[in-house]
Motif scaffolding. Structure first.
Motif, mmCIF file in Angstrom:
data_model
loop_
_atom_site.group_PDB
_atom_site.id
_atom_site.type_symbol
_atom_site.label_atom_id
_atom_site.label_comp_id
_atom_site.label_asym_id
_atom_site.label_seq_id
_atom_site.Cartn_x
_atom_site.Cartn_y
_atom_site.Cartn_z
ATOM 1 N N LEU A 24 0.822 -1.221 0.000
ATOM 2 C CA LEU A 24 0.000 0.000 0.000
ATOM 3 C C LEU A 24 0.853 1.265 0.000
ATOM 4 O O LEU A 24 0.484 2.277 -0.601
ATOM 5 C CB LEU A 24 -0.929 0.004 1.224
ATOM 6 C CG LEU A 24 -1.961 -1.125 1.271
ATOM 7 C CD1 LEU A 24 -2.842 -0.987 2.502
ATOM 8 C CD2 LEU A 24 -2.820 -1.148 0.011
ATOM 9 N N GLN A 25 2.003 1.187 0.692
ATOM 10 C CA GLN A 25 2.831 2.391 0.809
ATOM 11 C C GLN A 25 3.319 2.872 -0.561
ATOM 12 O O GLN A 25 3.348 4.054 -0.854
ATOM 13 C CB GLN A 25 4.015 2.086 1.729
ATOM 14 C CG GLN A 25 4.729 3.335 2.188
ATOM 15 C CD GLN A 25 6.179 3.060 2.503
ATOM 16 O OE1 GLN A 25 6.768 2.103 1.998
ATOM 17 N NE2 GLN A 25 6.759 3.889 3.352
ATOM 18 N N ARG A 26 3.676 1.919 -1.420
ATOM 19 C CA ARG A 26 4.231 2.272 -2.735
ATOM 20 C C ARG A 26 3.229 2.959 -3.650
ATOM 21 O O ARG A 26 3.616 3.658 -4.575
ATOM 22 C CB ARG A 26 4.722 1.001 -3.438
ATOM 23 C CG ARG A 26 5.990 0.561 -2.820
ATOM 24 C CD ARG A 26 6.612 -0.588 -3.501
ATOM 25 N NE ARG A 26 7.782 -0.931 -2.696
ATOM 26 C CZ ARG A 26 8.604 -1.894 -2.945
ATOM 27 N NH1 ARG A 26 8.420 -2.649 -3.995
ATOM 28 N NH2 ARG A 26 9.638 -2.118 -2.170
ATOM 29 N N VAL A 27 1.972 2.729 -3.409
ATOM 30 C CA VAL A 27 0.966 3.278 -4.331
ATOM 31 C C VAL A 27 0.153 4.392 -3.658
ATOM 32 O O VAL A 27 -0.907 4.769 -4.139
ATOM 33 C CB VAL A 27 0.022 2.165 -4.845
ATOM 34 C CG1 VAL A 27 0.810 1.055 -5.527
ATOM 35 C CG2 VAL A 27 -0.822 1.571 -3.716
ATOM 36 N N ARG A 28 0.677 4.917 -2.553
ATOM 37 C CA ARG A 28 -0.144 5.789 -1.707
ATOM 38 C C ARG A 28 -0.574 7.091 -2.373
ATOM 39 O O ARG A 28 -1.561 7.691 -1.977
ATOM 40 C CB ARG A 28 0.597 6.107 -0.395
ATOM 41 C CG ARG A 28 1.879 6.929 -0.565
ATOM 42 C CD ARG A 28 2.666 6.938 0.722
ATOM 43 N NE ARG A 28 3.884 7.746 0.679
ATOM 44 C CZ ARG A 28 5.042 7.321 0.186
ATOM 45 N NH1 ARG A 28 5.142 6.102 -0.340
ATOM 46 N NH2 ARG A 28 6.105 8.112 0.208
ATOM 47 N N ASN A 29 0.193 7.520 -3.390
ATOM 48 C CA ASN A 29 -0.161 8.802 -4.012
ATOM 49 C C ASN A 29 -0.985 8.645 -5.296
ATOM 50 O O ASN A 29 -1.394 9.645 -5.884
ATOM 51 C CB ASN A 29 1.105 9.606 -4.309
ATOM 52 C CG ASN A 29 1.751 10.076 -3.008
ATOM 53 O OD1 ASN A 29 1.052 10.366 -2.036
ATOM 54 N ND2 ASN A 29 3.077 10.109 -2.968
ATOM 55 N N ALA A 30 -1.194 7.407 -5.728
ATOM 56 C CA ALA A 30 -1.884 7.196 -7.012
ATOM 57 C C ALA A 30 -3.284 7.809 -6.988
ATOM 58 O O ALA A 30 -3.679 8.552 -7.889
ATOM 59 C CB ALA A 30 -1.946 5.712 -7.347
ATOM 60 N N GLY A 86 -3.083 10.425 -13.781
ATOM 61 C CA GLY A 86 -2.707 9.040 -14.073
ATOM 62 C C GLY A 86 -1.231 8.953 -14.435
ATOM 63 O O GLY A 86 -0.501 8.061 -13.969
ATOM 64 N N MET A 87 -0.766 9.922 -15.269
ATOM 65 C CA MET A 87 0.637 9.912 -15.691
ATOM 66 C C MET A 87 1.562 10.134 -14.489
ATOM 67 O O MET A 87 2.548 9.426 -14.295
ATOM 68 C CB MET A 87 0.849 11.049 -16.694
ATOM 69 C CG MET A 87 1.663 10.662 -17.900
ATOM 70 S SD MET A 87 1.417 11.903 -19.167
ATOM 71 C CE MET A 87 1.990 13.392 -18.373
ATOM 72 N N LEU A 88 1.197 11.121 -13.669
ATOM 73 C CA LEU A 88 2.017 11.397 -12.482
ATOM 74 C C LEU A 88 2.008 10.195 -11.528
ATOM 75 O O LEU A 88 3.022 9.868 -10.912
ATOM 76 C CB LEU A 88 1.482 12.639 -11.745
ATOM 77 C CG LEU A 88 1.687 13.969 -12.471
ATOM 78 C CD1 LEU A 88 0.920 15.099 -11.770
ATOM 79 C CD2 LEU A 88 3.172 14.314 -12.561
ATOM 80 N N MET A 129 4.790 5.761 -8.949
ATOM 81 C CA MET A 129 4.941 4.342 -8.576
ATOM 82 C C MET A 129 6.286 3.780 -9.039
ATOM 83 O O MET A 129 6.877 2.941 -8.370
ATOM 84 C CB MET A 129 3.767 3.527 -9.126
ATOM 85 C CG MET A 129 2.465 3.814 -8.393
ATOM 86 S SD MET A 129 1.131 2.736 -8.884
ATOM 87 C CE MET A 129 0.615 3.432 -10.437
ATOM 88 N N TRP A 130 6.785 4.277 -10.206
ATOM 89 C CA TRP A 130 8.139 3.880 -10.617
ATOM 90 C C TRP A 130 9.145 4.353 -9.568
ATOM 91 O O TRP A 130 10.078 3.630 -9.198
ATOM 92 C CB TRP A 130 8.497 4.494 -11.983
ATOM 93 C CG TRP A 130 8.037 3.688 -13.161
ATOM 94 C CD1 TRP A 130 7.064 4.032 -14.049
ATOM 95 C CD2 TRP A 130 8.530 2.404 -13.578
ATOM 96 N NE1 TRP A 130 6.913 3.050 -14.996
ATOM 97 C CE2 TRP A 130 7.811 2.037 -14.744
ATOM 98 C CE3 TRP A 130 9.507 1.539 -13.093
ATOM 99 C CZ2 TRP A 130 8.039 0.840 -15.414
ATOM 100 C CZ3 TRP A 130 9.732 0.338 -13.754
ATOM 101 C CH2 TRP A 130 8.997 -0.001 -14.910
ATOM 102 N N THR A 131 8.934 5.598 -9.083
ATOM 103 C CA THR A 131 9.882 6.162 -8.103
ATOM 104 C C THR A 131 9.839 5.367 -6.805
ATOM 105 O O THR A 131 10.886 4.973 -6.268
ATOM 106 C CB THR A 131 9.494 7.640 -7.785
ATOM 107 O OG1 THR A 131 9.252 8.307 -9.005
ATOM 108 C CG2 THR A 131 10.574 8.342 -7.006
#
Ligand SMILES: Cc1cc2nc3c(=O)[nH]c(=O)nc-3n(C[C@H](O)[C@H](O)[C@H](O)COP(=O)(O)OP(=O)(O)OC[C@H]3O[C@@H](n4cnc5c(N)ncnc54)[C@H](O)[C@@H]3O)c2cc1C
Ligand code: SF4
Length: 559
Positions: A387-393, A406-408, A413-415
């Motif tokens: 969950l932490q890795r995708v928290r800003n999606a 979506g692009m950001l 998520m790559w970062t």
């Protein structure tokens, strides 16, 4: 009769679990496994409001087997119904008349689906229930946990099963009234799924969300189709974003090909939408006519229909998990990974972690205290990292819209994947509830949805028919209005009463007299598919979804 004066029978268990979803059943199995491994006894009961296990389960579902591998490593040999591995994984951006496929290398690995399985989550739960029963778990379908019970110290002591045989007028019916018994336990695990009715009360009572962001939600509407063999591509997974939603409205579709010519197709609309004229049901119906989608369904037959909300707040919306006497597991806390559109693996794992904490406590002679080790285990687990890795999606989508957000989100998520969770955005906040996001109708134009053609698209009533929904009609309305005047006096003039449109089952109607005057609010409670959207999205927060008589609701076959 004063219901609180009723003498109720009670039963005692070590652990009672509310909800036979993946979280509840995984917890039950783990409790028995821990007991067996240490040569001890533990008594476990699971309560399920559906008429049978799986009857109220609605999911995609592409399942990441990571938790199942830990819980039952030989699940394949034991016949778990995860027969269709993902073989082809596509993501399209849709425009009104065409589409563009995103190359899979552009998406971070966490969004890839190879190694996952397409299945009916309802059937997976039916199978998990057989595994749990073989270990000695007692499962009670048709039993809705209607209210939490507290002990003299304020700890959760268990739950009260809903009464049977109360009439629509609120009075006990002659000869049929059966008071619900109380189930007491050392620990009570709440696995009700999204927007649980007990979870809502417990979160409030124990202020579990005081340090977290508001929970966010979407509504997912699903159909199961049987398609001609030539249209069926077993293992194909398609996700889309874009049309028919505008850039400011979050959401997207899925289409999964599995089993014998079966296609699971559905649409999620994020419930933070602003325009009260949006009808998620009608967005889904028109989506199926897209040139990229329609050919797969051509010549096919719709077998089933249903809807369910999905938690979307993720990492920053997870409330405190444990409190004296109990804990929240699975989607009652909200462990869905939104960009992956997956929550069943995290639901199972958090059920297992809570079970381990409860078993340890019980074997140490404790009861009804706070299972702090569950909270610690969650923070150390792969669920936390997931969950932490995708928290800003999701916050990026809410802030910048589908295209830019979506692009950001993909870049972020790559970062986070490359930098062990670090994000240049830090942790973005969810600032509003979904109810607060609804804007007055005066800021928007009504939407003219196309009429269903009866081939690819359908109306609400024929859809609800396919959900096999059934409620005893002579019972109190389980959609409780805090103030019965609000729908007509406030919601109608300000928001054009959006309940008429967000409810995917046509439960709420505004009816007028023959002169087109004197509006009144009608609740067709018997049609309710238990999606919980009204409890979440009503802009006045005036609707409380309560449990109807146990066994009532949808009877989903393979959803
Ligand atoms: C449209 C949609 C698509 C999804 N797609 C995917 C996907 O592809 N892959 C994936 O991994 N996840 C997916 N998810 C998420 C996944 O379905 C959930 O994360 C998962 O089901 C949560 O499990 P749970 O056990 O917490 O709750 P649930 O599965 O919701 O189960 C809760 C159970 O508790 C019962 N219950 C509730 N209240 C009471 C009560 N008071 N008394 C008795 N019983 C009660 C309910 O009837 C239900 O059976 C999707 C969700 C939705 C809505
Ligand atoms: S009444 Fe509420 S919970 Fe029931 S189907 Fe409609 S929106 Fe969903």
């Amino acid at each position: 009769m004063a219901f609180d004066a009723i003498e109720r029978e009670s039963m005692e268990y070590d652990v009672v679990i509310v909800g036979a979803g993946p979280a509840g059943l995984a917890a039950a199995i783990r409790l028995k496994q821990v007991a067996e491994a240490t040569g001890r006894e533990i008594s476990v009961a699971v309560l399920e409001k559906g008429s049978e296990v799986g009857a109220h389960i609605l999911s995609g579902a592409v399942i990441d087997p990571i938790a199942l591998n830990e819980l039952i490593p030989d699940w394949k040999e034991r016949g778990a119904p995860l027969e269709t591995p993902v073989t082809d994984d596509r993501f399209y951006l849709l425009g009104p008349a065409g589409s563009a496929q995103l190359p899979s290398f552009a998406l971070p690995p966490l969004m890839h689906n190879h190694g996952n399985y397409i299945a009916s989550l309802g059937n997976v739960c039916r199978w998990l229930a057989t595994q749990a029963e073989a270990l000695g778990v007692e499962i009670y379908p048709g039993f809705a946990a209607a209210a939490p019970i507290f002990d003299e110290h304020g700890a959760l002591k268990g739950v009260q099963i809903g009464d049977m045989g109360i009439g629509r007028d609120g009075k006990p019916k002659e000869g049929v009234f059966t008071p619900g018994i109380e189930i007491h336990a050392k620990y009570t695990l709440i696995g009700e799924g999204v927007r649980g009715s007990l979870a809502k009360k417990l979160i409030q009572r124990f202020q579990l969300d005081k340090d977290s962001d508001p929970q966010k939600f979407g509504i997912g509407i699903k159909e199961l189709w049987e398609v001609p063999k030539e249209n069926h591509k077993p293992g194909l997974v398609i996700h889309t974003a874009g049309w028919p939603l505008d850039d400011k409205t979050g959401g997207g579709s899925w289409m999964y090909h599995f089993g014998e010519n079966l296609v699971s197709i559905g649409y999620v609309v994020h419930l933070n939408y602003k325009n009260p004229y949006i009808s998620p049901f009608d967005e889904f119906q028109r989506f199926k006519h897209h040139v990229e989608i329609a050919p797969y369904l051509k010549g096919g037959k719709r077998l089933s229909y249903g809807a369910r909300a999905i938690t979307e707040g993720g990492f920053q919306s997870i409330p405190k998990l444990a409190f004296n006497g109990g804990a929240l597991i699975g989607c009652s806390a909200g462990f869905v990974n939104v960009p992956r559109i997956k929550g069943s693996h995290n639901a199972m794992k958090t059920g297992m972690l809570a079970a381990e904490a409860a078993a340890d406590a019980i074997f140490a002679g404790r009861q009804r205290d706070e299972l702090t080790s569950y909270e610690e285990a969650y923070r150390a687990s792969w669920v936390y990292k997931d969950l932490q890795r995708v928290r800003n999606a999701k916050p990026l989508l809410s802030k910048f819209g589908t295209a830019l957000g979506g692009m950001l989100g993909v870049l972020d998520m790559w970062t986070t994947t490359a930098l062990g969770g670090f994000s240049f955005f830090g942790t973005m906040r969810h600032t509003k509830t979904d109810a607060e996001s609804t804007e007055p109708a005066s800021k928007h134009e009504p939407i003219a949805y196309p009429k269903p053609d009866g081939v690819l698209s359908f109306d609400k009533l024929s859809s609800v028919y396919l959900s096999n929904t059934n409620h005893e009609e002579d019972q109190p309305v389980h959609l409780v209005l805090r103030n019965p005047a609000i729908p007509i006096d406030h919601n109608l003039p300000v928001y054009s009463e959006p309940a008429q449109r967000y409810c995917p089952a046509g439960v709420y109607e505004v009816l007028y007299d023959e002169r087109g005057a004197n509006p009144r609010f009608q609740i067709n409670a018997q049609n309710c598919v238990h999606c919980k959207t009204c409890d979440i999205k009503d802009p006045s927060q005036n609707i409380d979804w309560a449990t109807p008589e146990g066994g009532g609701g949808p009877n989903y076959p393979n959803m």
